[in-house]
Design a protein around this motif. Sequence first.
Motif, PDB file in Angstrom:
ATOM      1  N   ARG A  62       0.817  -1.221   0.000  1.00  0.00           N
ATOM      2  CA  ARG A  62       0.000   0.000   0.000  1.00  0.00           C
ATOM      3  C   ARG A  62       0.845   1.264   0.000  1.00  0.00           C
ATOM      4  O   ARG A  62       0.470   2.260  -0.620  1.00  0.00           O
ATOM      5  CB  ARG A  62      -0.977  -0.012   1.166  1.00  0.00           C
ATOM      6  N   VAL A  63       2.012   1.244   0.651  1.00  0.00           N
ATOM      7  CA  VAL A  63       2.878   2.426   0.622  1.00  0.00           C
ATOM      8  C   VAL A  63       3.380   2.676  -0.798  1.00  0.00           C
ATOM      9  O   VAL A  63       3.487   3.821  -1.233  1.00  0.00           O
ATOM     10  CB  VAL A  63       4.058   2.315   1.620  1.00  0.00           C
ATOM     11  N   GLU A  66       0.385   4.123  -2.946  1.00  0.00           N
ATOM     12  CA  GLU A  66       0.156   5.561  -2.736  1.00  0.00           C
ATOM     13  C   GLU A  66       1.193   6.407  -3.460  1.00  0.00           C
ATOM     14  O   GLU A  66       0.864   7.393  -4.114  1.00  0.00           O
ATOM     15  CB  GLU A  66       0.161   5.875  -1.242  1.00  0.00           C
ATOM     16  N   TRP A  67       2.450   6.014  -3.371  1.00  0.00           N
ATOM     17  CA  TRP A  67       3.502   6.797  -4.023  1.00  0.00           C
ATOM     18  C   TRP A  67       3.414   6.678  -5.538  1.00  0.00           C
ATOM     19  O   TRP A  67       3.632   7.658  -6.261  1.00  0.00           O
ATOM     20  CB  TRP A  67       4.883   6.383  -3.519  1.00  0.00           C
ATOM     21  N   VAL A  69       0.712   6.282  -7.338  1.00  0.00           N
ATOM     22  CA  VAL A  69      -0.396   7.145  -7.760  1.00  0.00           C
ATOM     23  C   VAL A  69       0.057   8.603  -7.774  1.00  0.00           C
ATOM     24  O   VAL A  69      -0.208   9.342  -8.733  1.00  0.00           O
ATOM     25  CB  VAL A  69      -1.631   6.936  -6.853  1.00  0.00           C
ATOM     26  N   GLN A  70       0.763   9.033  -6.730  1.00  0.00           N
ATOM     27  CA  GLN A  70       1.267  10.406  -6.670  1.00  0.00           C
ATOM     28  C   GLN A  70       2.249  10.691  -7.805  1.00  0.00           C
ATOM     29  O   GLN A  70       2.353  11.820  -8.275  1.00  0.00           O
ATOM     30  CB  GLN A  70       1.946  10.672  -5.329  1.00  0.00           C
TER      31      GLN A  70
END
Length: 79
Positions: A62-63, A66-67, A69-70
């Motif tokens: 998940r980390v 998130e990155w 996607v950013q």
Amino acid sequence: MSQAELKKNLRQMLRQRRAQLGKAARIQAHVAMLRHAKRNNLFKKGQHIGLYMPFGFEADCRVLFEWAVQSGARIYLPR
């Protein structure tokens, strides 16, 4: 022993080892995954990335999700 049996045994052994890791060690591994991805610029805008949601004691992606996607990468998850 067949190749299928070897793979089954290896998966079982790795599952057991992951289960033995403490919470702090798991968090440290997640941070190391993210650090590696950032250092090596693994996720780029428009890039297609396949990730998975963790099950049991698997590494928590998940980390990375998130990155990525950013960073503008397109993320795909299995059903």
